[in-house]
Scaffold this motif. Structure first.
Motif, PDB file in Angstrom:
ATOM      1  N   LEU A 142       0.832  -1.195   0.000  1.00  0.00           N
ATOM      2  CA  LEU A 142       0.000   0.000   0.000  1.00  0.00           C
ATOM      3  C   LEU A 142       0.872   1.252   0.000  1.00  0.00           C
ATOM      4  O   LEU A 142       0.676   2.170  -0.816  1.00  0.00           O
ATOM      5  CB  LEU A 142      -0.920  -0.004   1.224  1.00  0.00           C
ATOM      6  N   GLU A 143       1.841   1.308   0.893  1.00  0.00           N
ATOM      7  CA  GLU A 143       2.739   2.468   0.938  1.00  0.00           C
ATOM      8  C   GLU A 143       3.472   2.662  -0.384  1.00  0.00           C
ATOM      9  O   GLU A 143       3.563   3.786  -0.912  1.00  0.00           O
ATOM     10  CB  GLU A 143       3.752   2.298   2.070  1.00  0.00           C
ATOM     11  N   LEU A 146       1.227   3.969  -3.266  1.00  0.00           N
ATOM     12  CA  LEU A 146       0.880   5.383  -3.068  1.00  0.00           C
ATOM     13  C   LEU A 146       2.013   6.305  -3.506  1.00  0.00           C
ATOM     14  O   LEU A 146       1.771   7.465  -3.867  1.00  0.00           O
ATOM     15  CB  LEU A 146       0.539   5.641  -1.605  1.00  0.00           C
ATOM     16  N   LEU A 147       3.242   5.792  -3.509  1.00  0.00           N
ATOM     17  CA  LEU A 147       4.387   6.606  -3.910  1.00  0.00           C
ATOM     18  C   LEU A 147       4.563   6.713  -5.420  1.00  0.00           C
ATOM     19  O   LEU A 147       5.217   7.643  -5.899  1.00  0.00           O
ATOM     20  CB  LEU A 147       5.669   6.034  -3.290  1.00  0.00           C
ATOM     21  N   MET A 171      -5.241   1.333   8.112  1.00  0.00           N
ATOM     22  CA  MET A 171      -4.563   2.042   7.026  1.00  0.00           C
ATOM     23  C   MET A 171      -5.291   3.325   6.641  1.00  0.00           C
ATOM     24  O   MET A 171      -4.668   4.295   6.198  1.00  0.00           O
ATOM     25  CB  MET A 171      -4.412   1.119   5.811  1.00  0.00           C
ATOM     26  N   SER A 172      -6.607   3.351   6.802  1.00  0.00           N
ATOM     27  CA  SER A 172      -7.351   4.589   6.542  1.00  0.00           C
ATOM     28  C   SER A 172      -6.928   5.679   7.515  1.00  0.00           C
ATOM     29  O   SER A 172      -6.892   6.865   7.163  1.00  0.00           O
ATOM     30  CB  SER A 172      -8.864   4.342   6.675  1.00  0.00           C
ATOM     31  N   LYS A 174      -3.979   5.934   8.726  1.00  0.00           N
ATOM     32  CA  LYS A 174      -2.578   6.286   8.447  1.00  0.00           C
ATOM     33  C   LYS A 174      -2.420   7.081   7.157  1.00  0.00           C
ATOM     34  O   LYS A 174      -1.601   7.994   7.074  1.00  0.00           O
ATOM     35  CB  LYS A 174      -1.737   5.006   8.381  1.00  0.00           C
ATOM     36  N   TRP A 175      -3.187   6.710   6.125  1.00  0.00           N
ATOM     37  CA  TRP A 175      -3.026   7.324   4.806  1.00  0.00           C
ATOM     38  C   TRP A 175      -4.280   8.097   4.408  1.00  0.00           C
ATOM     39  O   TRP A 175      -5.386   7.683   4.720  1.00  0.00           O
ATOM     40  CB  TRP A 175      -2.732   6.248   3.746  1.00  0.00           C
ATOM     41  N   ASN A 176      -4.086   9.163   3.685  1.00  0.00           N
ATOM     42  CA  ASN A 176      -5.197  10.007   3.241  1.00  0.00           C
ATOM     43  C   ASN A 176      -5.784   9.459   1.944  1.00  0.00           C
ATOM     44  O   ASN A 176      -5.654  10.045   0.865  1.00  0.00           O
ATOM     45  CB  ASN A 176      -4.721  11.445   3.045  1.00  0.00           C
ATOM     46  N   VAL A 177      -6.419   8.286   2.042  1.00  0.00           N
ATOM     47  CA  VAL A 177      -7.008   7.639   0.877  1.00  0.00           C
ATOM     48  C   VAL A 177      -8.170   6.757   1.343  1.00  0.00           C
ATOM     49  O   VAL A 177      -8.155   6.243   2.475  1.00  0.00           O
ATOM     50  CB  VAL A 177      -5.947   6.793   0.117  1.00  0.00           C
TER      51      VAL A 177
END
Length: 324
Positions: A142-143, A146-147, A171-172, A174-177
């Protein structure tokens, strides 16, 4: 000699940095500047194994090996399936330079290689990501995704629905998605532009009929000749790329099984990511093509990551120095 533990590896090797390291070493491998042997596998019974993966980085004057245990059923006991270490030597003197935690390297570099493949092969407008699996590789993939692409929606599927829901919630935060748990694989991959299969399955979980035209797939869960995550139809309809051709034709069940069935022919593999980086082979030729990266994990990737970590540790005075 430096001993570098898991927490230090995580602090010294960012995903962004690892993507760059993996791109460089894959190009070096295809150019003959990095060399490795096929992994040696010792079965330990009940589906468990011990693997030895040696290699050499010529430009960096480094050599060594990753020693790893794979215990697929550990997930049920709350333990990691992959554990091990990377041992790093100086080729100028033969000196043992470092022993580096291999579990964290595996988690980071596997996803980083998938990111290199995605950057090279996925459509530029790819925005919907499906992740099949909920373990360490799901988190790192996932990380990594996103990059390299502007992801606006993520769907995750796992055999245990509660784990998929927890993954989505964690994960929601942690990440803006937008991240949601899917009840089925078909639901997860519907209209997905990028699909990452990071399961411990030995039989297909992803069917070609569920994959939309123009999708890109990173298949990295299965790493033995009799194991696969994809059905034969999907292998046949995809433009297939690998990390290393020699490894794929000996170890990749996602290629070998459909080959044995006569669904695909020898030569179905377009080539290696390193060849793509050098411009020696063609990547995605049409927006509607399905591209597939089959990653097995290479010794040279682990060594490149360990060498980077070692140099960072020396610079920042990290790790534990032990007289040897």
């Amino acid at each position: 000699m430096l001993v570098i533990n898991r927490d230090e590896v995580a602090g010294l090797l960012s995903m962004k940095a690892c993507i760059g390291v993996m791109q460089e070493v894959l190009a070096a491998l295809s150019a003959g500047e990095a060399v490795q042997s096929l992994r040696q596998v010792l079965p330990l019974g009940e589906g468990n194994l011990l693997g030895l993966m040696p290699g050499q980085l010529r430009q960096e004057a480094a050599a060594g090996a990753k020693i790893i245990s794979v215990f697929p059923h550990n997930h049920g006991a709350g333990l990691p399936s992959h554990q091990g270490a990377v041992v790093l030597f100086d080729t100028a003197t033969g000196m043992l330079k470092a022993v580096v935690d291999g579990r964290e390297i595996t988690a980071i570099r596997t996803a980083a290689v998938s990111a290199v493949a995605t950057r090279l092969l996925a459509r530029e407008d790819a925005g919907v990501l499906a992740i099949l699996g909920t373990g360490e590789q799901a988190v790192s993939h996932l990380e990594a995704m996103l990059l390299v692409r502007n992801i606006r929606e993520v769907r995750v599927w796992g055999r245990t629905g509660s784990k998929a829901q927890k993954f989505a919630a964690d994960m929601s935060a942690k990440w803006n998605v937008k991240i949601t748990a899917a009840a089925t694989v078909r639901e997860a991959v519907q209209d997905a532009d990028i699909i990452c299969t990071v399961t411990a399955s030995t039989v297909p979980v992803l069917s070609g009929e569920w994959v939309k035209k123009g999708a890109h797939i990173n298949a990295v869960g299965a790493c033995r000749p009799n194991d696969r995550e994809l059905d034969s139809a999907l292998a046949a309809m995809s433009r297939l790329y690998v990390d290393r051709l020699e490894s794929a034709v000996h170890e990749a069940g996602d290629y070998l099984i459909p080959l044995g069935e006569g669904v695909i022919r020898e030569g179905h593999i377009i080539g290696e990511l390193g060849e793509l980086l050098h411009g020696r082979i063609e990547g995605r030729a049409h927006p509607a093509e399905i591209t597939l990266f089959k990653g097995l994990g290479l010794a040279i990737e682990d060594l490149a990551a360990a060498d980077y970590i070692y140099n960072q540790a020396v610079r920042l005075q990290k790790g534990i120095e032990i007289a040897w």
